[in-house]
Design an enzyme around this catalytic site. Structure first.
Site, PDB file in Angstrom:
ATOM      1  N   ARG A 138       4.863 -17.077  -0.967  1.00 27.36           N
ATOM      2  CA  ARG A 138       6.073 -17.745  -0.483  1.00 27.36           C
ATOM      3  C   ARG A 138       6.520 -17.057   0.802  1.00 27.36           C
ATOM      4  O   ARG A 138       6.507 -15.840   0.880  1.00 27.36           O
ATOM      5  CB  ARG A 138       7.159 -17.626  -1.549  1.00 27.36           C
ATOM      6  CG  ARG A 138       8.452 -18.289  -1.227  1.00 27.36           C
ATOM      7  CD  ARG A 138       9.475 -17.978  -2.344  1.00 27.36           C
ATOM      8  NE  ARG A 138      10.577 -18.890  -2.267  1.00 27.36           N
ATOM      9  CZ  ARG A 138      10.729 -19.969  -3.006  1.00 27.36           C
ATOM     10  NH1 ARG A 138       9.831 -20.264  -3.919  1.00 27.36           N
ATOM     11  NH2 ARG A 138      11.774 -20.733  -2.872  1.00 27.36           N
ATOM     12  N   GLU A 179       0.828  -1.212   0.000  1.00 26.13           N
ATOM     13  CA  GLU A 179       0.000   0.000   0.000  1.00 26.13           C
ATOM     14  C   GLU A 179       0.859   1.257   0.000  1.00 26.13           C
ATOM     15  O   GLU A 179       0.520   2.247  -0.648  1.00 26.13           O
ATOM     16  CB  GLU A 179      -0.966   0.027   1.180  1.00 26.13           C
ATOM     17  CG  GLU A 179      -1.880   1.229   1.102  1.00 26.13           C
ATOM     18  CD  GLU A 179      -3.203   1.052   1.806  1.00 26.13           C
ATOM     19  OE1 GLU A 179      -4.010   2.006   1.742  1.00 26.13           O
ATOM     20  OE2 GLU A 179      -3.444   0.003   2.427  1.00 26.13           O
TER      21      GLU A 179
END
Length: 139
Positions: free
Chosen positions: A92, A64
């Site tokens: 991951r 963000e």
């Protein structure tokens, strides 16, 4: 050709991060290309979850932060971009080192923008893919 309506240096970009969550997590803008913004965040005790891996929320903060910064560079004078929606797919795990996020525009419109942010580990393995929707509002 550049998509930016405003230009800032890397020093100016990183100065904007002072006194924000970006400063606490040591998020740094490292590159501003013609159509992307890249930044890094360390994976350490500040960004770990209890199992010793990168916290998904920390990945979202990086996503963000980069997407919002990029969106505001791409919006017209007299307007600002604010977050409307964000999602993240954690692909991951990362235990240590530095992750790098790259924000690229999917859509830059007059009222909304959509950004994709890919976060990768030091070996360029994708750790997270996020999509950020921004509202463009009058300043």
């Amino acid at each position: 050709m550049s998509i930016w309506k405003h230009t800032v240096s890397l020093d100016e970009a990183n100065a904007m991060m002072a006194n924000t969550i970006c400063e606490i997590l040591d998020i740094k803008v490292i590159d501003i290309g013609a159509d992307y913004v890249a930044g890094t965040m360390p994976v350490d005790k500040r960004t770990h979850q209890p199992f010793g891996i990168l916290h998904g929320g920390a990945s979202v903060v990086l996503a963000e932060s980069l997407g919002s910064f990029a969106a505001n560079l791409a919006c017209e004078s007299g307007f600002v971009c604010v977050g409307l929606d964000i999602n993240a797919n954690h692909i991951r795990s990362v235990r240590s080192g530095l992750v790098t996020g790259v924000a690229k525009a999917v859509h830059v419109g007059r009222r909304t923008q959509v950004w994709e942010i890919r976060i990768a580990d030091g070996d360029d393995n994708t750790a997270c893919v996020s999509r950020l929707t921004m509202a463009v509002i009058e300043a």
